[in-house]
Design an enzyme around this catalytic site. Structure first.
Site, PDB file in Angstrom:
ATOM      1  N   LYS A  52       0.839  -1.206   0.000  1.00 47.32           N
ATOM      2  CA  LYS A  52       0.000   0.000   0.000  1.00 47.32           C
ATOM      3  C   LYS A  52       0.871   1.251   0.000  1.00 47.32           C
ATOM      4  O   LYS A  52       0.570   2.227  -0.678  1.00 47.32           O
ATOM      5  CB  LYS A  52      -0.924  -0.009   1.224  1.00 47.32           C
ATOM      6  CG  LYS A  52      -2.044  -1.025   1.099  1.00 47.32           C
ATOM      7  CD  LYS A  52      -2.767  -1.271   2.419  1.00 47.32           C
ATOM      8  CE  LYS A  52      -3.711  -2.467   2.267  1.00 47.32           C
ATOM      9  NZ  LYS A  52      -4.283  -2.913   3.552  1.00 47.32           N
ATOM     10  N   GLN A  96      -4.601  -1.621   9.847  1.00 47.75           N
ATOM     11  CA  GLN A  96      -4.576  -2.952   9.227  1.00 47.75           C
ATOM     12  C   GLN A  96      -5.195  -3.988  10.173  1.00 47.75           C
ATOM     13  O   GLN A  96      -4.845  -4.065  11.349  1.00 47.75           O
ATOM     14  CB  GLN A  96      -3.117  -3.328   8.904  1.00 47.75           C
ATOM     15  CG  GLN A  96      -2.937  -4.665   8.214  1.00 47.75           C
ATOM     16  CD  GLN A  96      -3.363  -4.665   6.749  1.00 47.75           C
ATOM     17  OE1 GLN A  96      -3.553  -3.617   6.141  1.00 47.75           O
ATOM     18  NE2 GLN A  96      -3.520  -5.834   6.180  1.00 47.75           N
ATOM     19  N   ASP A 119     -11.316   2.805   4.612  1.00 52.05           N
ATOM     20  CA  ASP A 119     -11.746   1.403   4.507  1.00 52.05           C
ATOM     21  C   ASP A 119     -13.272   1.296   4.408  1.00 52.05           C
ATOM     22  O   ASP A 119     -13.798   0.285   3.935  1.00 52.05           O
ATOM     23  CB  ASP A 119     -11.333   0.622   5.765  1.00 52.05           C
ATOM     24  CG  ASP A 119      -9.940   0.007   5.688  1.00 52.05           C
ATOM     25  OD1 ASP A 119      -9.568  -0.477   4.598  1.00 52.05           O
ATOM     26  OD2 ASP A 119      -9.252  -0.016   6.726  1.00 52.05           O
TER      27      ASP A 119
HETATM   28  N1  LIG Z   1      -7.988  -2.317   7.435  1.00 53.87           N
HETATM   29  C1  LIG Z   1      -7.785  -3.245   6.511  1.00 53.87           C
HETATM   30  N2  LIG Z   1      -8.095  -2.988   5.221  1.00 53.87           N
HETATM   31  C2  LIG Z   1      -7.878  -3.936   4.242  1.00 53.87           C
HETATM   32  O1  LIG Z   1      -8.188  -3.685   3.060  1.00 53.87           O
HETATM   33  C3  LIG Z   1      -7.306  -5.187   4.608  1.00 53.87           C
HETATM   34  C4  LIG Z   1      -7.008  -5.394   5.955  1.00 53.87           C
HETATM   35  N3  LIG Z   1      -7.260  -4.429   6.877  1.00 53.87           N
HETATM   36  N4  LIG Z   1      -6.481  -6.575   6.346  1.00 53.87           N
HETATM   37  C5  LIG Z   1      -6.164  -7.638   5.424  1.00 53.87           C
HETATM   38  C6  LIG Z   1      -6.983  -7.573   4.162  1.00 53.87           C
HETATM   39  C7  LIG Z   1      -6.339  -8.285   2.988  1.00 53.87           C
HETATM   40  N5  LIG Z   1      -6.091  -7.251   2.008  1.00 53.87           N
HETATM   41  C8  LIG Z   1      -5.387  -7.452   0.814  1.00 53.87           C
HETATM   42  C9  LIG Z   1      -5.101  -6.430  -0.053  1.00 53.87           C
HETATM   43  C10 LIG Z   1      -4.345  -6.626  -1.187  1.00 53.87           C
HETATM   44  C11 LIG Z   1      -3.867  -7.864  -1.506  1.00 53.87           C
HETATM   45  C12 LIG Z   1      -3.023  -8.045  -2.716  1.00 53.87           C
HETATM   46  O2  LIG Z   1      -2.634  -7.089  -3.336  1.00 53.87           O
HETATM   47  N6  LIG Z   1      -2.685  -9.281  -3.119  1.00 53.87           N
HETATM   48  C13 LIG Z   1      -1.838  -9.544  -4.273  1.00 53.87           C
HETATM   49  C14 LIG Z   1      -0.645 -10.428  -3.928  1.00 53.87           C
HETATM   50  C15 LIG Z   1      -0.041 -10.173  -2.593  1.00 53.87           C
HETATM   51  C16 LIG Z   1       1.135 -11.071  -2.274  1.00 53.87           C
HETATM   52  O3  LIG Z   1       1.971 -11.289  -3.152  1.00 53.87           O
HETATM   53  O4  LIG Z   1       1.202 -11.540  -1.129  1.00 53.87           O
HETATM   54  C17 LIG Z   1      -2.625 -10.250  -5.360  1.00 53.87           C
HETATM   55  O5  LIG Z   1      -3.670 -10.847  -5.010  1.00 53.87           O
HETATM   56  O6  LIG Z   1      -2.233 -10.211  -6.507  1.00 53.87           O
HETATM   57  C18 LIG Z   1      -4.151  -8.917  -0.670  1.00 53.87           C
HETATM   58  C19 LIG Z   1      -4.920  -8.707   0.467  1.00 53.87           C
HETATM   59  C20 LIG Z   1      -6.502  -6.060   2.487  1.00 53.87           C
HETATM   60  N7  LIG Z   1      -7.046  -6.182   3.699  1.00 53.87           N
END
Ligand SMILES: Nc1nc(=O)c2c([nH]1)NC[C@@H]1CN(c3ccc(C(=O)N[C@@H](CCC(=O)O)C(=O)O)cc3)C=[N+]21
Length: 297
Positions: A52, A96, A119
């Site tokens: 992020k 987070q 969020d």
């Molecule tokens: N307050 C809060 N807001 C959130 O939005 C929030 C949170 N807490 N806690 C956890 C979850 C999970 N989450 C993700 C966001 C991006 C990927 C992401 O970009 N994933 C990549 C790969 C990531 C990697 O390589 O590990 C993909 O799917 O291509 C994953 C998971 C947001 N979250």
């Protein structure tokens, strides 16, 4: 032919559209700012927060990073949030999730100024979303709406099955999809761990959105031909590679791809869109706080 929906490409389009809005803010002397608060030493959480921050730099959002040890007293987190609420350079605040057990996540979410709640998890913003007057759409459901639009999938009149009822994905997704105001107009079924016959439900769906956090729960035999499949899962499963894990969705990709007309991959599907819509909400928050007119992509 099955369309593999390219979340990285759609996210890149959103980011490049945002740079116009950020230029307009710049002309008005405003630099959007996003504060991230990480209170965890979970490697997955650390990865997401780092991603992020990189996204922010790329588009010209100021990132303010706060890392608290996981044994920090809860009061210190609350007072950090209070400080960020007061800080005029901070337009968006993201704590987070998950936070450690000794911290009550509801208390944290209520503490964030709703105008900075990028969020969309504050109860005031949840209420507004349900009432059809969303201020910040939660990033993952909002990103899924953009992904569906990118491949011209209409939700109007569609039978959509949402698998999962979380506060951050399943519930807001289902709410947006049933709404006329949010452009959904779908018939929505929300399934969860107590659903009697999940496959019977998913088989009658035009669109399946899997957001349960169970690796490869949804398999091809649970789908009809030409279903649109959106996979929200980002499960780390042990693997024999240098990282020691690989990312697996809530959908068994290979079998589901045989049935689907379009499907999102993991990684490279919903995840990048979640991050792009966080930037989107931050730019919106900055424009509203500073009273600048902008166009959002
Ligand atoms: N307050 C809060 N807001 C959130 O939005 C929030 C949170 N807490 N806690 C956890 C979850 C999970 N989450 C993700 C966001 C991006 C990927 C992401 O970009 N994933 C990549 C790969 C990531 C990697 O390589 O590990 C993909 O799917 O291509 C994953 C998971 C947001 N979250």
């Amino acid at each position: 032919m099955t369309t593999i929906i390219d979340g990285n490409a759609v996210a890149e389009e959103i980011r490049s559209g945002l740079t116009d809005a950020i230029d307009a803010l710049d002309d008005a002397g405003v630099k959007p700012g996003l504060a991230t608060v990480l209170m965890s030493d979970d490697p997955a959480s650390e990865t997401y927060v780092a991603m992020k921050q990189r996204d922010c730099e790329e588009v010209g959002i100021e990132a303010f990073d706060h890392h608290l040890d996981s044994d920090t007293p809860a009061d210190e987190l609350y007072s950090l949030v209070d400080d960020l609420n007061e800080d005029d350079d901070v337009h968006g605040i993201l704590v987070q999730m998950p936070v450690p057990d000794h911290v009550d996540d509801r208390t944290v979410l209520r503490r964030i100024d709703p105008a900075k709640d990028v969020d969309g998890f504050h109860p005031e913003n949840v209420g507004r979303l349900v009432a059809g007057d969303a201020r910040f759409k939660p990033c993952t459901p909002h990103g899924i709406q953009k992904l569906l639009a990118s491949v011209d999938v209409e939700t109007e009149g569609a039978d959509v099955v949402v698998v999962g009822r979380s506060d951050i994905v399943g519930k807001p997704m289902a709410n947006l999809l049933i709404q006329k105001a949010a452009g959904g107009n779908a018939t929505v079924t929300v399934c969860h761990s107590r659903t009697k016959d999940l496959a019977a439900k998913t088989r009658q769906a035009d669109i399946v959105i899997a957001a349960v956090g169970v690796p490869e729960l949804v398999t091809g035999d649970m789908l009809s031909e030409d279903t649109v499949v959106i996979d929200v899962g980002v499960n780390r499963v042990d693997a024999d590679n240098e990282k020691g894990y690989e990312l697996v969705g809530d959908v068994e990709f290979d079998s589901a791809k045989e049935k689907a007309s379009a499907i999102t991959p993991v990684p490279g599907g919903v995840g990048p869109m979640t991050r792009a819509m966080l930037l989107w909400n931050t730019v919106k928050a900055a424009a509203e706080a500073e009273d600048v007119d902008i166009d959002l992509p």
